[in-house]
Every structure is written in structure tokens, then in C-alpha cells.
Design a protein around this motif. Structure first.
Motif, PDB file in Angstrom:
ATOM      1  N   LYS A 231     -24.292  33.941  15.530  1.00  0.00           N
ATOM      2  CA  LYS A 231     -25.597  34.287  16.085  1.00  0.00           C
ATOM      3  C   LYS A 231     -25.851  33.437  17.331  1.00  0.00           C
ATOM      4  O   LYS A 231     -25.650  32.232  17.321  1.00  0.00           O
ATOM      5  CB  LYS A 231     -26.725  34.044  15.086  1.00  0.00           C
ATOM      6  CG  LYS A 231     -28.094  34.437  15.656  1.00  0.00           C
ATOM      7  CD  LYS A 231     -29.242  34.141  14.706  1.00  0.00           C
ATOM      8  CE  LYS A 231     -30.559  34.605  15.336  1.00  0.00           C
ATOM      9  NZ  LYS A 231     -31.735  34.299  14.494  1.00  0.00           N
TER      10      LYS A 231
ATOM     11  N   ILE B 289     -30.384  37.709   7.282  1.00  0.00           N
ATOM     12  CA  ILE B 289     -29.284  38.357   8.011  1.00  0.00           C
ATOM     13  C   ILE B 289     -29.348  39.870   7.799  1.00  0.00           C
ATOM     14  O   ILE B 289     -29.543  40.338   6.673  1.00  0.00           O
ATOM     15  CB  ILE B 289     -27.916  37.815   7.543  1.00  0.00           C
ATOM     16  CG1 ILE B 289     -27.835  36.312   7.816  1.00  0.00           C
ATOM     17  CG2 ILE B 289     -26.770  38.544   8.238  1.00  0.00           C
ATOM     18  CD1 ILE B 289     -26.535  35.676   7.355  1.00  0.00           C
TER      19      ILE B 289
ATOM     20  N   LYS C 138     -24.412  44.630  17.110  1.00  0.00           N
ATOM     21  CA  LYS C 138     -25.143  43.383  17.279  1.00  0.00           C
ATOM     22  C   LYS C 138     -26.592  43.642  16.893  1.00  0.00           C
ATOM     23  O   LYS C 138     -27.222  44.553  17.415  1.00  0.00           O
ATOM     24  CB  LYS C 138     -25.083  42.893  18.729  1.00  0.00           C
ATOM     25  CG  LYS C 138     -23.695  42.513  19.207  1.00  0.00           C
ATOM     26  CD  LYS C 138     -23.726  42.050  20.655  1.00  0.00           C
ATOM     27  CE  LYS C 138     -24.067  43.215  21.577  1.00  0.00           C
ATOM     28  NZ  LYS C 138     -24.080  42.810  23.006  1.00  0.00           N
TER      29      LYS C 138
ATOM     30  N   TYR D 155     -22.629  37.815  22.675  1.00  0.00           N
ATOM     31  CA  TYR D 155     -23.729  36.871  22.820  1.00  0.00           C
ATOM     32  C   TYR D 155     -24.342  36.908  24.223  1.00  0.00           C
ATOM     33  O   TYR D 155     -25.149  36.060  24.574  1.00  0.00           O
ATOM     34  CB  TYR D 155     -23.263  35.440  22.512  1.00  0.00           C
ATOM     35  CG  TYR D 155     -22.062  34.987  23.311  1.00  0.00           C
ATOM     36  CD1 TYR D 155     -22.195  34.490  24.596  1.00  0.00           C
ATOM     37  CD2 TYR D 155     -20.786  35.076  22.760  1.00  0.00           C
ATOM     38  CE1 TYR D 155     -21.108  34.075  25.324  1.00  0.00           C
ATOM     39  CE2 TYR D 155     -19.684  34.666  23.482  1.00  0.00           C
ATOM     40  CZ  TYR D 155     -19.852  34.161  24.765  1.00  0.00           C
ATOM     41  OH  TYR D 155     -18.751  33.755  25.492  1.00  0.00           O
TER      42      TYR D 155
ATOM     43  N   ASP E 144     -30.201  41.573  16.318  1.00  0.00           N
ATOM     44  CA  ASP E 144     -30.939  40.308  16.440  1.00  0.00           C
ATOM     45  C   ASP E 144     -30.000  39.139  16.741  1.00  0.00           C
ATOM     46  O   ASP E 144     -30.148  38.039  16.187  1.00  0.00           O
ATOM     47  CB  ASP E 144     -31.731  40.015  15.155  1.00  0.00           C
ATOM     48  CG  ASP E 144     -32.778  41.078  14.866  1.00  0.00           C
ATOM     49  OD1 ASP E 144     -33.248  41.718  15.829  1.00  0.00           O
ATOM     50  OD2 ASP E 144     -33.102  41.288  13.683  1.00  0.00           O
ATOM     51  N   ALA E 145     -29.007  39.415  17.598  1.00  0.00           N
ATOM     52  CA  ALA E 145     -28.016  38.416  18.046  1.00  0.00           C
ATOM     53  C   ALA E 145     -26.988  38.078  16.970  1.00  0.00           C
ATOM     54  O   ALA E 145     -26.098  37.251  17.195  1.00  0.00           O
ATOM     55  CB  ALA E 145     -28.681  37.145  18.558  1.00  0.00           C
ATOM     56  N   PHE E 146     -27.075  38.718  15.771  1.00  0.00           N
ATOM     57  CA  PHE E 146     -26.060  38.525  14.735  1.00  0.00           C
ATOM     58  C   PHE E 146     -24.877  39.456  14.993  1.00  0.00           C
ATOM     59  O   PHE E 146     -25.054  40.601  15.432  1.00  0.00           O
ATOM     60  CB  PHE E 146     -26.626  38.832  13.346  1.00  0.00           C
ATOM     61  CG  PHE E 146     -27.524  37.777  12.782  1.00  0.00           C
ATOM     62  CD1 PHE E 146     -26.989  36.654  12.162  1.00  0.00           C
ATOM     63  CD2 PHE E 146     -28.898  37.909  12.859  1.00  0.00           C
ATOM     64  CE1 PHE E 146     -27.828  35.682  11.627  1.00  0.00           C
ATOM     65  CE2 PHE E 146     -29.749  36.943  12.329  1.00  0.00           C
ATOM     66  CZ  PHE E 146     -29.211  35.827  11.717  1.00  0.00           C
TER      67      PHE E 146
END
Length: 545
Positions: free
Chosen positions: A422, A516, A397, A255, A399-401
Motif C-alpha cells: 500500500k 483491506i 489497485k 503506487y 485505495d492504494a492496495f
């Protein structure tokens, strides 16, 4: 020309004092409670053979009866100080640590300032407090005497002209370090040149080069022979199990953004921390040598001290590298302190030395020089039985997922779960136990997934077994060909990259009202199915999907 005098509260190793000393100010007294800091300050600063620093709790000092207070704290033109910043640092429980002690020490500093500033015939002209930038929200614009526990009706104005956050690399310090400064002071001038970590390492030279070639200090006009550098001619290697962890933390935190590994020499050094680590995101990691591959080392004490802008003849009186590192990491960079002092000296036309002031030390003064020290390579230890695990599929990772695997404990029983995460901080989202379809996969792709789950579950067997494997050392797992959570995620990464690399679309999850990425869903599905199998000791019914 006049020479201003200084009192230093929470003096540490003397970085704040050193900058003022180099600008021609006379350090009258300094206070701290840590013996190595007091000794370091005294060995590097002295007045006519007398120790300047003394062991004293600043809170107790600030609350002394008037006669004792005046006896212990001399009048001075300037008061400087840097109360311990741990309580306010973002590294302390992500900035959510207890602030009570930090505020107590902050007020102790302000109480000393107020008692000196508002006394009859006061000579105090300037004062300044340095701390982490996060302290700003805990400092009031001003304090009444009642708020500081003092008699009278004066008001101490704290946030005056110049107060704010300073990036110290703008003032010649060869490291990235942002600090909050408040008080009554003259705003310093910025430097035109930013110094890099490479400038430091090139100036000092390769550790172990014990010749008589000259070393020019990149921060002060000081020249020494290379073999006169203390705490530099040794190498302490970082073991692979530690630097591998640091590499993941820096380059694949999940993250947070990507950090360089090893350090980029063309940039200022990263913020020097008080704790020496080779396995964290904040670790400062250098190539072991110019010719080595996959070997890394800690910076020498002289390297981090120079990155913090201590003169190359400054000595740190600790009996180990970790103590010396803490002395350096907790300090106020002298070059920034010098900028503050020089601004005052120029405005008030004080004495300002034209050359750097050199140090002199007794031959036998208890100094432990790390030159020539041989540090054995640290061995990895087994983890505690209830060691926590929380990590995502490496370098996956989107799109921050990210698909994460983590454990938890119910009494002594371990459970493993799979989640989709996320973002970070207050905006972070966690998704689990939701319905979704993998109808975009072919039967062949399902068979690949089934084969992977069967293979992994046959080696892991149960939650308890996965935990038993996890707490073993990296070498033990390699020698016994075991699959722990780290190996499982690494295997899953290769599975996704080699077989599902074309799945770049997103899937709408109506239940969550969110879209997602397919690769994240595939990873989460595999982890969830595997956990279901090893949790129940039954084979998955995946082929019926």
C-alpha cells in the motif's frame, strides 16, 4: 548599443549558449568534456571561424593557478552553466544517489564565478546556474572564499532575487520541464501561450514527407523547406514487448498515478530525458502513423529537439540516434535561456536582434543526418537467470492496495513470495504472513479458486520452473504456451474480474489494525496458496478451508 559577452561552463550541446546567442550576446568560450557536445556546440556557434567550445574539466579549470586561469577563461559580462545533474536527479536511485561528485562540480562552477567576480577591475555583471529542482537543498545561500578553496574574505551570494524553480513551459518551451535557477540575474517574463506537443508535430509534419512545403519553427521565427529538416525523415518503431512494458509502467505502475499512453498531443511534451527508451514510464511514445493501430514509434530527433525549443536549423553531431537524443535531453532549452538573456538585454538596453539568427554549415563537416535511416525492429532478448520480478495483479489497485508477486535469491536458489503493498515512498506499507478469513466467499467461489490454483500449479510445477519461464522472451512463452509470472498475474486479473467483481467491501484485519479490500485479499490468498503448492510440490488443501 552594447553587446554583452558570455562564458558557458558545462556547455553540453549548446542550448544555454543558443538562447543568449539568439538574444544578441556574444559567446566567447564554452567548456565540456564530452566530444559530441563540444563538436555540436562548435558547429552551431563560432566566432570568426574559431571554435568556441573546448574540452576541459571544469574542476581542473577552476583550480588553475591565477595566470593560467586568466589565460584559459576570458573575462565576460555573463557566466552561465549547468553542471551535470545526474547526482541530484530523482531518477538516480530515487534521489538517494551519491551527491559527492555533483557537489564537487557545483563548487567548481561557483569557484570560477567567484574568481571572476572578485578580481580587480571585474566586468562580470550576471551569472546563473541551471539544474534539476532537487539540487536546491544542496546549495547554500552563500559561500565564503574558504568554502570554495580560495583566498580572501569575500562572500559569494548564491540565492538572490529570482532564485527558484521554474516551469519552462511558462516560457514558451513546448515540454514540461522544471528547473532550478540561482545566481545573479534578471527574472524573465512568462509567456502568455503554452505550446503543446501537437503544435510541434503539426509544424514539423509527418516524418518522411520530403517535399518543398514550408515548415515554420514554433519556437523561433525561422522557415525552412520540409526536405531541409535534418534528423526528422525516418521512423523508428518500438517493438510490442517494449511498448507493452511502457504501457504498464505508465497506466498501471501500482503506487503512482496514471500517465497517458500514447502521448496526449494537446499537452506540452513530457520531460525529455537523456536516455532514449521505449519501455519505461518516462518513455515518449507516439503513434506510428495516423492510420495505425497498436503500432508506436520513438519521436524523431528533430521532434524532441523542437520540444526542447532548439531552432529547427540546429544540428546535433552524434553518430547515432541515441547519442543525438542524449545531446538534446541533457541541454538547457534555448527558449528559456533566451528569456533569461532578453530580460538582461531589456534592463541594460543591450543589442537585441529583431530576427532569429540562422545557422550555416560547411558541406562536409562530419554531420550524420538520420534522414532515410532504416532502423530494424529491436528483438527481445532472454533475461539473465537471476532476473528480478516485482509486479502486482494488473489494473487491480484499490485505495492504494495491491497484491504483488515477487522473487528473491538465496545464493542461486530462487524463491517467490506474495505480498500486499500500500502506498509509496516512506509511507509505503508491506503486509505478509498475517492471518485473515475469507468467510465472505461461497463454496462455489472456493471451487473456482481451487480450479485456478490446480491449473496453474500443474503448468508451473516449481519455483525454479517459474523462473525458467520468466526469463524466456514473450514470443517463446507464447509459442510454447507457457505460464510465467506475467501470464499468471494476467490470468488472475481475469479470474477476479469475471468471478469476484461483486466483492467491493473491506475486511478488518485485527492483527494489522487495518481494513483491506476483499478483492485484494482474494488475490493475495490465491498467490500465497499457489506459491505454497509449487514451493512444496504438493497439492493445496484448499477445499478443507
Amino acid at each position: 548599443m552594447k553587446q554583452y559577452t558570455v562564458v558557458d561552463l558545462f556547455c553540453g550541446a549548446g542550448g544555454f549558449s543558443e538562447g543568449f546567442h539568439q538574444a544578441g550576446f556574444k559567446i566567447l568560450r564554452a567548456y565540456d568534456i564530452w566530444e559530441p557536445a563540444i563538436k555540436t556546440h562548435n558547429k552551431n556557434h563560432f566566432n570568426y571561424g574559431k571554435d568556441i567550445a573546448t574540452k576541459y574539466d571544469v574542476y581542473k579549470l577552476s583550480t588553475l593557478p591565477r595566470d593560467l586561469f586568466e589565460l584559459e577563461v576570458p573575462d565576460s559580462d555573463v557566466i552561465i552553466g549547468s553542471p551535470p545533474c545526474v547526482a541530484f536527479s530523482n531518477s538516480n536511485k530515487s534521489g538517494k544517489g551519491n551527491k559527492e561528485l555533483g557537489i564537487k562540480l557545483l563548487k567548481s562552477f561557483l569557484r570560477v564565478v567567484a574568481r571572476k567576480k572578485f578580481k580587480e577591475n571585474s566586468i562580470l555583471k550576471y551569472w546563473m546556474l541551471e539544474n534539476v529542482k532537487n539540487i536546491e537543498k544542496y546549495i547554500q545561500d552563500s559561500y565564503t572564499m574558504a568554502e570554495l578553496g580560495l583566498p580572501g574574505f569575500d562572500v559569494l551570494k548564491v540565492k538572490k532575487i529570482g532564485t527558484g524553480v521554474y516551469d519552462l513551459q511558462d516560457y514558451g518551451v513546448p515540454s514540461s520541464r522544471k528547473r532550478y535557477i540561482c545566481g545573479d540575474f534578471v527574472k524573465p517574463e512568462k509567456c502568455e501561450i503554452t505550446k503543446s506537443l501537437g503544435v510541434v508535430t503539426e509544424s514539423l509534419g509527418e516524418p518522411g514527407t520530403l517535399d518543398e512545403s514550408l515548415v515554420r519553427d514554433p519556437n523561433f521565427d525561422i522557415v525552412l523547406k520540409r526536405n531541409q529538416l535534418t534528423d526528422h525523415h525516418y521512423k523508428k518503431e518500438i517493438p510490442e514487448f517494449e511498448w507493452q512494458k511502457a504501457k504498464r509502467q505508465k497506466m498501471d505502475k501500482g503506487y503512482m498515478g496514471v500517465m497517458s499512453f500514447p502521448e496526449k498531443m494537446e499537452r506540452p511534451a513530457r520531460t525529455i530525458m537523456a536516455t532514449m527508451s521505449g519501455s519505461s514510464r518516462e518513455s515518449m511514445i507516439l503513434d506510428y502513423s495516423k492510420d495505425s493501430d497498436d503500432r508506436y514509434r520513438y519521436p524523431t530527433i528533430r521532434e524532441v529537439a523542437t520540444c526542447m525549443s532548439f531552432p529547427i536549423d540546429y544540428r546535433f553531431y552524434g553518430d547515432s540516434d541515441s547519442v543525438k537524443y542524449k545531446l538534446v535531453g541533457n541541454a538547457v532549452p534555448p527558449l528559456f535561456s533566451y528569456s533569461l538573456a532578453k530580460a538582461i538585454a531589456k534592463q541594460d538596453q543591450c543589442y537585441l536582434p529583431s530576427e532569429a539568427l540562422l545557422k550555416s554549415f560547411a558541406v562536409e563537416d562530419g554531420f550524420v543526418n538520420l534522414n532515410g535511416e532504416i532502423f530494424p525492429l529491436k528483438e527481445e532478448q532472454t533475461k539473465k537467470p537471476n532476473a528480478k520480478f516485482k509486479y502486482h495483479v494488473p489494473y487491480l489497485k484499490i485505495d492504494a492496495f495491491r497484491a504483488e508477486l515477487l522473487n528473491s535469491f538465496n545464493n542461486e536458489n530462487v524463491e517467490w513470495v506474495a505480498e500486499i503493498h500500500k502506498g509509496q515512498g516512506k509511507s509505503a506499507k508491506v503486509y505478509k504472513d498475517f492471518e485473515f478469513s475469507l468467510d465472505f466467499l461461497s463454496k462455489f467461489e472456493f471451487s473456482i479458486i481451487s480450479e485456478f490454483i490446480d491449473k496453474m500449479s500443474s503448468q508451473i510445477e516449481s519455483f525454479e520452473r517459474l523462473q525458467e519461464i520468466y526469463i524466456k522472451t514473450t514470443q517463446q512463452r507464447e509459442n510454447e504456451c507457457l505460464i510465467g509470472p506475467e501470464e499468471l498475474l494476467e490470468g488472475l486479473k481475469h479470474l477476479i474480474n469475471n468471478n469476484f467483481d461483486n466483492h467491493n467491501d473491506n475486511v478488518e484485519i485485527l492483527e494489522l489494525n487495518i481494513s483491506i479490500p476483499q478483492k485484494i485479499l482474494i488475490s493475495h490468498f490465491i498467490l500465497s496458496e499457489l506459491i505454497s503448492v509449487i514451493g512444496s510440490c504438493e497439492k493445496s488443501k484448499i477445499m478443507n478451508l
